[in-house]
Design an enzyme around this catalytic site. Structure first.
Site, PDB file in Angstrom:
ATOM      1  N   ASP A 193       0.911  -1.068  -0.119  1.00 30.69           N
ATOM      2  CA  ASP A 193      -0.373  -0.002   0.085  1.00 30.69           C
ATOM      3  C   ASP A 193       1.225   1.271   0.279  1.00 30.69           C
ATOM      4  OD1 ASP A 193      -2.842   1.315   0.104  1.00 30.69           O
ATOM      5  OD2 ASP A 193      -1.916   1.962   2.097  1.00 30.69           O
ATOM      6  N   MET A 274      -7.508   5.578   2.804  1.00 33.70           N
ATOM      7  CA  MET A 274      -8.307   6.189   1.724  1.00 33.70           C
ATOM      8  C   MET A 274      -6.958   6.570   1.072  1.00 33.70           C
ATOM      9  SD  MET A 274     -11.491   7.255   2.791  1.00 33.70           S
ATOM     10  CE  MET A 274     -11.085   9.111   1.519  1.00 33.70           C
ATOM     11  N   ARG A 275      -5.985   5.745   1.812  1.00 33.40           N
ATOM     12  CA  ARG A 275      -5.038   6.195   0.652  1.00 33.40           C
ATOM     13  C   ARG A 275      -4.755   6.542  -1.280  1.00 33.40           C
ATOM     14  NH1 ARG A 275      -1.110   3.808   3.599  1.00 33.40           N
ATOM     15  NH2 ARG A 275      -0.237   5.292   4.521  1.00 33.40           N
ATOM     16  N   ALA A 276      -5.768   5.180  -1.165  1.00 28.20           N
ATOM     17  CA  ALA A 276      -5.751   5.097  -2.824  1.00 28.20           C
ATOM     18  C   ALA A 276      -6.624   6.368  -3.762  1.00 28.20           C
ATOM     19  CB  ALA A 276      -6.915   3.455  -2.947  1.00 28.20           C
TER      20      ALA A 276
END
Length: 683
Positions: A193, A274-276
């Site tokens: 990720d 929420m990184r995506a």
């Protein structure tokens, strides 16, 4: 210093080049993970990227590359005054897979810290990579303790080095680029990720393109400087375009409609966290700047999704990364955008298909008039459903011998959380999460004299060794007089990864009772456990008249799962042949990697056929493993009211234990952890 291969001379591999260029335009994208088979220019492209990066202004003499306009107030070489500084090329720092912790984060001179009370710190690779590129080749083979350090530095933008109360902190913000061959195993989800983008690369199947690759490589090997000079104009043009995109980037507008498309896409593909969403927004903005536009379009969002989401949508280790493009287009339309509004007439990243635009690659004297990349020639020769009669490796299976007809492969039942099966004793193998071992990380269990460089100081033992000699050494002040002979290395105990070799009965005695689905589900569960514990795995199957190595020991549990899924059943039960084949595999692996201890997992009902006394023959083969001290466990697949107990008998011959399919579940009443030797005594 050798001349790097020019970035613009790379043939094809459009997604790879685009992913790297977007990070050059906007380092906030977060790096890129390059997945693909060997020999596909992964490392070449990454090393060539450094020559395109703008120069970095640094404080003169600072080992930590502080920005002269905003120096780090906590820099170990500081404090620095604000000033003009000097410029140097951006660095590409390579992290070797076998690097030590001290090489990565830096090391303190413990002897000077104890005797003089000073922080004598030698920076590591994280300090070298600050404001540059940190490149990890074969990143999926990186040891867990190094992965943990990378995760901490990537999350905090700083590296912390602590040794017995003495600590040093320095900034460590870098562009993380990794390459890997998926055949050697997958990455931990946490590290996966951390890569902003991922690209898949494969060798071209186009004859003309392959010829061009060979021609350019031979020309480069013959005269690296001359070859680079021939591409200097193209390199300069690309460097200028990157600089222009960087200037344009702050002016790019990310409208509310586009943000809704990004959020809807991430929600539709059920990515975690929420990184995506953030990475997609930054990537879409970089795509617009790269194309010379000040507004993000739906096509930018689409391409950002194809680069930022495939590695984030995996739900378990056996899911292949990828994205359903039809679902993506539907989601973009439903979110109020038009995924097809790109007219493709600009020189930015064009049409979808392969998930990336085409960076410029023209102008070279021998450049082909085409731009076919990895997205257009990815091989489709890896079947998802191996037909009956195939062993999953491309070779045709021989017909099943008399004594039982071959049956089509049976699907595996739903995997479950399996009990941890461990190897007894204390090993010294590769870091992992299965069996007890002496490691560089873990709880401190004692002290010893260091062999070579001191890495983990045992403070109490060092003081105890130095204390009796203080008067003889003329100690007069408060400081402790320490000599090299006083230093003591801490001995630590942690966990190691093992070689888990599965020996699976695929004969008619298993298939006739329709148990193969449950058996495959159990083995799949153990494979998932091996993935999480960082083991190597191998697979031996036996049926008909012989046994075969379906998968040599490897770090790729994905490959083992694929071979297991396509495993046909039927025929006689040559149990002894399976055990002897496993013995051969383990003998070879002991020579290759003597420190990695094996765990033999035999999945069978204990029945054996073929020969005058097949059960006795299997028992002798089992005793052969026991004589060499191989830890083993038998997964007893026998069902029914009347049980012969042959699997438990085999477990005794192997010197291990037996568990039933039900007992293999971690939530069963038998308990959560079962040691192999304890199971053997109980049997």
């Amino acid at each position: 210093m050798s001349t790097p291969y020019p970035f613009t001379a790379i043939v094809g591999q459009d997604d790879l080049r685009l992913g790297l260029l977007l990070n050059a335009v906007s380092p906030a994208v977060g790096g890129v993970l390059v997945r693909g088979e060997k020999g596909t220019a992964k490392s070449t492209a990454v090393r060539a990227l450094a020559a395109l990066m703008p120069e970095v202004p640094v404080v003169s003499g600072c080992r930590f590359s502080c920005d002269p306009s905003a120096p780090d107030p906590a820099c170990p070489d500081g404090p620095h005054e604000t000033g003009p500084g000097v410029s140097r090329p951006a660095r590409t720092v390579e992290l070797p897979v076998g690097a030590s912790e001290d090489r990565l984060v830096g090391a303190l001179d413990i002897e000077r810290a104890l005797s003089e009370g000073v922080k004598a710190f030698e920076p590591g690779l994280l300090a070298d990579a600050h404001r540059g590129i940190l490149y990890v080749d074969e990143v999926n083979l990186l040891h867990d303790h190094l992965v943990d350090l990378l995760l901490d530095a990537a999350a905090m933008g700083a590296s912390y080095v602590e040794r017995e109360g003495v600590s040093v902190r320095h900034a460590a913000r870098f562009l993380l680029v990794g390459t890997m061959n998926p055949e050697e195993g997958e990455l931990r989800p946490q590290l996966l990720d951390r890569f902003g983008l991922t690209v898949e690369v494969a060798a071209s199947r186009d004859t003309d393109q392959r010829v061009e690759v060979v021609r350019r490589r031979l020309a480069y090997d013959d005269d690296p400087e001359g070859f680079a000079a021939r591409w200097a104009r193209e390199e300069a043009a690309l460097r200028e375009r990157i600089a222009a995109a960087r200037v344009l980037l702050p002016r790019v507008v990310l409208g509310d409609g586009v943000l809704r498309q990004i959020a809807a896409t991430c929600a539709a593909f059920e990515v975690d966290g929420m990184r995506a969403d953030i990475v997609m927004a930054r990537t879409a903005t970089a795509l617009a700047a790269w194309a010379g536009r000040e507004e993000v379009t739906a096509e930018d969002v689409r391409q950002a999704a194809l680069l930022a989401l495939p590695h984030r949508r995996r739900r378990n280790p056996f899911d292949a990364p990828g994205l359903d493009e039809e679902k993506l287009d539907d989601t973009l339309r439903e979110a109020g955008g038009d995924a097809d509004d790109g007219d493709g007439d600009d020189d930015g990243p064009g049409g979808g298909g392969g998930g990336g635009g085409v960076p410029p690659q023209s102008g070279g004297p021998d450049a082909p008039d085409r731009s076919a990349g990895a997205g257009d020639d990815t091989p489709a020769d890896t079947p998802t459903d191996t037909p009956a009669g195939s062993d999953g490796s491309g070779s045709e299976q021989r017909p099943a011998p008399a004594g039982g007809a071959e049956q089509a492969p049976v699907g595996a039942s739903e995997p479950f959380r399996a009990k941890m099966l461990s190897v007894p004793g204390l090993g010294e193998g590769a870091a992992g999460r299965r069996s007890r071992a002496r490691t560089e990380h873990g709880r401190t269990t004692g002290a010893r004299r260091p062999e070579g460089a001191l890495t983990k100081l045992h403070l109490a033992a060092t003081v105890q060794a130095a204390a009796p000699h203080q008067r003889a050494r003329g100690r007069s002040g408060r400081g402790l007089v320490v000599r090299r002979d006083d230093l003591r290395q801490a001995t630590r105990e942690g966990r190691e990864g093992n070689l888990v070799l599965f020996v699976v009965d695929a004969s008619g005695s298993m298939a006739a009772r329709q148990r193969m689905g449950a058996v495959k589900g159990a083995v799949l569960s153990l494979l998932l456990d091996a993935y999480q514990r960082r083991d190597k795995v191998g697979l031996v199957t036996f049926r008909g008249k012989e046994a075969e190595v379906a998968l040599p020991p490897t770090s790729s549990v994905d490959a083992a799962a694929a071979r297991l899924e396509s495993l046909p059943t039927g025929g006689r039960t040559p149990l002894a042949a399976g055990l002897l084949k496993a013995h051969d595999v383990l003998r070879v692996e002991r020579m290759r990697d003597p420190s990695r201890r094996p765990l033999l997992v035999v999945v069978t009902d204990g029945r054996a056929t073929g020969g005058p006394d097949p059960v006795a023959l299997a028992a002798r083969a089992g005793r052969l493993h026991a004589a060499e001290g191989t830890a083993s466990v038998v997964v007893d697949c026998e069902t029914g009211v009347v049980r012969l107990g042959l699997a438990a008998q085999l477990a005794r011959e192997l010197g291990g234990g037996a568990v039933t399919l039900d007992e293999l579940r971690a939530d069963s009443i038998a308990g959560l952890v079962r040691d192999v030797t304890a199971a053997g005594r109980a049997a």
